[in-house]
Scaffold this active site. Structure first.
Site, short mmCIF file in Angstrom:
data_model
loop_
_atom_site.label_atom_id
_atom_site.label_comp_id
_atom_site.label_asym_id
_atom_site.label_seq_id
_atom_site.Cartn_x
_atom_site.Cartn_y
_atom_site.Cartn_z
N LYS A 143 64.23 18.75 46.04
CA LYS A 143 65.37 18.04 45.45
C LYS A 143 65.46 18.21 43.94
CE LYS A 143 64.50 14.64 49.03
NZ LYS A 143 64.03 13.27 49.27
N SER A 199 66.41 5.75 46.12
CA SER A 199 65.94 4.47 46.62
C SER A 199 64.60 4.07 46.03
CB SER A 199 65.86 4.50 48.15
OG SER A 199 65.04 5.57 48.58
#
Length: 176
Positions: A38, A129
């Site tokens: 990512k 998150s």
């Protein structure tokens, strides 16, 4: 069903810049991948970027950021502002479901589709998150240790992985 999950942490500390991300991809209540990448290097490996949100949307934003960096000759502050402006005003880009963190050795930004271009004073960017957990851990490590940027990033992401159920310990870290 909305895809959610991730923790991305970037920081500039003692002249070093790094960004790291976990590898977990979650679909609903199911982990569907453990080793996603990512974070990336862009613009001749001089800028680090990471994403939280939809992967296809994030890749579009990575390309757009690279285009802006090319257009503004590597000037990250200008490229960030111009990408933020385009992201917010373009009808197609506005629908993208992602948030990005981008940094070089001097500047660190969080960009959203709402037009937010945030440059934290402490040069720590955390999204996803598990971002708040990684951010808190990184702040504590910077204030209370003599660790280098990479080690702080790695330890903070590991701490986040132990707290956030949408974050794992399959960490990728890139440095400048």
């Amino acid at each position: 069903m909305k895809v959610k999950a991730t923790t991305i942490l970037g920081l500039i500390h003692n002249g070093q810049a790094c960004i790291g991300g976990d590898g977990q991809v979650t679909f609903g209540e199911t982990v569907v991948k453990h080793t996603a990448k990512k974070v990336r290097r862009i613009y001749n490996d001089s800028v680090l970027i990471g994403f939280a949100g939809g992967a296809a949307d994030a890749l579009t934003l990575f390309e757009k950021m690279e285009e802006k960096l090319e257009e503004y000759r590597g000037n990250l502050p200008r490229a960030a502002v111009e990408l933020g402006r385009e992201w917010r005003s373009d009808k197609v880009l506005r629908r993208l479901d992602a948030i990005i963190a981008v940094l070089d050795k001097e500047h660190a930004y969080i960009l959203t589709g709402e037009g937010d271009i945030i440059e934290p004073e402490d040069k720590i960017v955390a999204i996803g998150s598990g971002g708040p957990y990684a951010y808190a851990a990184a702040r504590a490590l910077i204030e209370n240790t003599q660790l280098d940027a990479r080690t702080i990033c790695e330890k903070a992401l590991k701490i986040a992985s132990e707290i956030c159920i949408y974050t794992n310990d399959q960490i990728t870290i890139l440095e400048l």
